[in-house]
Motif scaffolding. Sequence first.
Motif, PDB file in Angstrom:
ATOM      1  N   GLN A 188      27.377 -10.207  39.425  1.00 28.44           N
ATOM      2  CA  GLN A 188      27.791  -9.065  38.484  1.00 28.44           C
ATOM      3  C   GLN A 188      27.914  -9.198  36.975  1.00 28.44           C
ATOM      4  O   GLN A 188      28.092 -10.154  36.596  1.00 28.44           O
ATOM      5  CB  GLN A 188      29.494  -8.843  38.793  1.00 28.44           C
ATOM      6  CG  GLN A 188      29.725  -8.267  40.076  1.00 28.44           C
ATOM      7  CD  GLN A 188      31.379  -8.031  40.106  1.00 28.44           C
ATOM      8  OE1 GLN A 188      32.042  -8.738  39.447  1.00 28.44           O
ATOM      9  NE2 GLN A 188      31.994  -7.150  40.964  1.00 28.44           N
ATOM     10  N   CYS A 189      27.494  -7.839  36.454  1.00 25.54           N
ATOM     11  CA  CYS A 189      27.543  -7.955  35.241  1.00 25.54           C
ATOM     12  C   CYS A 189      28.929  -8.046  34.513  1.00 25.54           C
ATOM     13  O   CYS A 189      29.827  -7.314  35.245  1.00 25.54           O
ATOM     14  CB  CYS A 189      27.164  -6.558  34.519  1.00 25.54           C
ATOM     15  SG  CYS A 189      27.326  -6.122  32.951  1.00 25.54           S
ATOM     16  N   THR A 190      29.469  -8.717  33.671  1.00 24.13           N
ATOM     17  CA  THR A 190      30.757  -8.829  33.151  1.00 24.13           C
ATOM     18  C   THR A 190      31.133  -7.773  32.296  1.00 24.13           C
ATOM     19  O   THR A 190      32.360  -7.433  32.206  1.00 24.13           O
ATOM     20  CB  THR A 190      30.801  -9.981  32.267  1.00 24.13           C
ATOM     21  OG1 THR A 190      30.050 -10.302  31.263  1.00 24.13           O
ATOM     22  CG2 THR A 190      31.092 -11.653  32.864  1.00 24.13           C
ATOM     23  N   GLN A 191      30.111  -7.148  31.523  1.00 24.34           N
ATOM     24  CA  GLN A 191      30.570  -5.927  30.833  1.00 24.34           C
ATOM     25  C   GLN A 191      30.997  -4.758  31.645  1.00 24.34           C
ATOM     26  O   GLN A 191      31.894  -4.085  31.320  1.00 24.34           O
ATOM     27  CB  GLN A 191      29.480  -5.613  30.118  1.00 24.34           C
ATOM     28  CG  GLN A 191      29.644  -4.804  29.023  1.00 24.34           C
ATOM     29  CD  GLN A 191      28.660  -4.904  27.679  1.00 24.34           C
ATOM     30  OE1 GLN A 191      28.755  -5.857  27.037  1.00 24.34           O
ATOM     31  NE2 GLN A 191      27.788  -4.011  27.760  1.00 24.34           N
ATOM     32  N   CYS A 192      30.296  -4.574  32.617  1.00 22.09           N
ATOM     33  CA  CYS A 192      30.439  -3.184  33.329  1.00 22.09           C
ATOM     34  C   CYS A 192      30.636  -3.153  34.813  1.00 22.09           C
ATOM     35  O   CYS A 192      30.953  -2.321  35.659  1.00 22.09           O
ATOM     36  CB  CYS A 192      29.216  -2.095  33.188  1.00 22.09           C
ATOM     37  SG  CYS A 192      27.755  -2.524  34.047  1.00 22.09           S
ATOM     38  N   LYS A 193      30.722  -4.456  35.310  1.00 23.90           N
ATOM     39  CA  LYS A 193      30.797  -4.742  36.750  1.00 23.90           C
ATOM     40  C   LYS A 193      29.785  -4.529  37.825  1.00 23.90           C
ATOM     41  O   LYS A 193      30.154  -4.341  38.780  1.00 23.90           O
ATOM     42  CB  LYS A 193      32.371  -4.319  37.165  1.00 23.90           C
ATOM     43  CG  LYS A 193      33.798  -4.819  36.227  1.00 23.90           C
ATOM     44  CD  LYS A 193      33.730  -6.321  36.500  1.00 23.90           C
ATOM     45  CE  LYS A 193      35.448  -6.539  36.196  1.00 23.90           C
ATOM     46  NZ  LYS A 193      35.357  -6.351  34.559  1.00 23.90           N
ATOM     47  N   ALA A 194      28.651  -3.957  37.259  1.00 19.84           N
ATOM     48  CA  ALA A 194      27.600  -3.527  38.012  1.00 19.84           C
ATOM     49  C   ALA A 194      27.095  -4.680  38.876  1.00 19.84           C
ATOM     50  O   ALA A 194      27.098  -5.810  38.778  1.00 19.84           O
ATOM     51  CB  ALA A 194      26.587  -2.896  37.391  1.00 19.84           C
ATOM     52  N   PHE A 195      26.842  -4.161  40.127  1.00 15.44           N
ATOM     53  CA  PHE A 195      26.267  -5.265  40.964  1.00 15.44           C
ATOM     54  C   PHE A 195      24.833  -5.699  40.520  1.00 15.44           C
ATOM     55  O   PHE A 195      24.025  -4.865  40.166  1.00 15.44           O
ATOM     56  CB  PHE A 195      25.930  -4.816  42.559  1.00 15.44           C
ATOM     57  CG  PHE A 195      25.051  -5.651  43.300  1.00 15.44           C
ATOM     58  CD1 PHE A 195      25.586  -6.715  43.758  1.00 15.44           C
ATOM     59  CD2 PHE A 195      23.773  -4.901  43.706  1.00 15.44           C
ATOM     60  CE1 PHE A 195      24.587  -7.312  44.673  1.00 15.44           C
ATOM     61  CE2 PHE A 195      23.038  -5.740  44.256  1.00 15.44           C
ATOM     62  CZ  PHE A 195      23.469  -7.072  44.990  1.00 15.44           C
ATOM     63  N   ILE A 214      17.891  -7.296  33.153  1.00 14.10           N
ATOM     64  CA  ILE A 214      18.804  -6.450  32.606  1.00 14.10           C
ATOM     65  C   ILE A 214      19.731  -5.503  33.394  1.00 14.10           C
ATOM     66  O   ILE A 214      19.257  -5.216  34.490  1.00 14.10           O
ATOM     67  CB  ILE A 214      18.017  -5.527  31.484  1.00 14.10           C
ATOM     68  CG1 ILE A 214      17.417  -6.277  30.554  1.00 14.10           C
ATOM     69  CG2 ILE A 214      18.784  -4.264  30.905  1.00 14.10           C
ATOM     70  CD1 ILE A 214      16.404  -5.302  29.666  1.00 14.10           C
ATOM     71  N   CYS A 215      21.114  -5.465  32.984  1.00 18.32           N
ATOM     72  CA  CYS A 215      22.043  -4.792  33.724  1.00 18.32           C
ATOM     73  C   CYS A 215      21.496  -3.294  33.908  1.00 18.32           C
ATOM     74  O   CYS A 215      21.451  -2.728  32.722  1.00 18.32           O
ATOM     75  CB  CYS A 215      23.494  -4.642  33.244  1.00 18.32           C
ATOM     76  SG  CYS A 215      24.481  -3.574  34.212  1.00 18.32           S
ATOM     77  N   ILE A 216      21.618  -2.705  34.990  1.00 17.56           N
ATOM     78  CA  ILE A 216      20.940  -1.356  35.190  1.00 17.56           C
ATOM     79  C   ILE A 216      22.018  -0.238  34.822  1.00 17.56           C
ATOM     80  O   ILE A 216      21.604   0.853  34.542  1.00 17.56           O
ATOM     81  CB  ILE A 216      20.803  -0.984  36.831  1.00 17.56           C
ATOM     82  CG1 ILE A 216      21.756  -1.603  37.735  1.00 17.56           C
ATOM     83  CG2 ILE A 216      19.399  -1.652  37.250  1.00 17.56           C
ATOM     84  CD1 ILE A 216      21.898  -1.139  39.030  1.00 17.56           C
ATOM     85  N   GLU A 217      23.311  -0.684  34.793  1.00 20.18           N
ATOM     86  CA  GLU A 217      24.540   0.093  34.195  1.00 20.18           C
ATOM     87  C   GLU A 217      24.334   0.429  32.615  1.00 20.18           C
ATOM     88  O   GLU A 217      24.518   1.343  32.086  1.00 20.18           O
ATOM     89  CB  GLU A 217      25.759  -0.164  34.920  1.00 20.18           C
ATOM     90  CG  GLU A 217      25.659   0.023  36.461  1.00 20.18           C
ATOM     91  CD  GLU A 217      25.486   1.398  36.982  1.00 20.18           C
ATOM     92  OE1 GLU A 217      25.903   2.508  36.168  1.00 20.18           O
ATOM     93  OE2 GLU A 217      25.192   1.633  38.044  1.00 20.18           O
ATOM     94  N   CYS A 218      24.452  -0.925  32.328  1.00 17.40           N
ATOM     95  CA  CYS A 218      25.003  -0.912  30.769  1.00 17.40           C
ATOM     96  C   CYS A 218      23.826  -1.554  29.775  1.00 17.40           C
ATOM     97  O   CYS A 218      23.862  -1.659  28.714  1.00 17.40           O
ATOM     98  CB  CYS A 218      26.283  -1.569  30.522  1.00 17.40           C
ATOM     99  SG  CYS A 218      26.182  -3.463  30.908  1.00 17.40           S
ATOM    100  N   SER A 219      22.592  -1.850  30.427  1.00 19.56           N
ATOM    101  CA  SER A 219      21.744  -2.598  29.879  1.00 19.56           C
ATOM    102  C   SER A 219      21.610  -3.834  29.024  1.00 19.56           C
ATOM    103  O   SER A 219      20.935  -3.941  28.170  1.00 19.56           O
ATOM    104  CB  SER A 219      20.915  -1.467  28.501  1.00 19.56           C
ATOM    105  OG  SER A 219      20.654  -0.240  29.406  1.00 19.56           O
TER     106      SER A 219
HETATM  107 ZN    ZN Z   1      26.413  -3.889  33.093  1.00 16.69          ZN
END
Ligand code: ZN
Length: 97
Positions: free
Chosen positions: A5-12, A51-56
């Motif tokens: 998971q992304c730590t910043q936005c919790k996205a998978f 790269i995180c798909i949610e928060c880049s």
């Molecule tokens: Zn993220």
Amino acid sequence: MIEIQCTQCKAFIARYTGSGEVDLLFLDSVLKPDSLADLKSSSKADLPHLICIECSRKLGKPAVDETGRLAYKMIKGSFRKKGIIKAMTTSPHTSWR
Ligand SMILES: [Zn+2]
């Protein structure tokens, strides 16, 4: 199996087979998403940064190990991992319903 998971936005970010420390995320161990697993047939030069798909947020850089397996060198602190309990065990929330 492990999920990242992304730590910043919790996205998978990814699910892969393996355990322990995630230093190199090997693409041929990735189960999901397909968009990430499919990258295993590309070359390191073609590999985009992870790269995180949610928060880049940048999560990993393209890398290869000594045998030429494609992987992402994960950036510490940018991701969180959690183990997944095997599907065989029933959820405690369904047993008493
Ligand atoms: Zn993220």
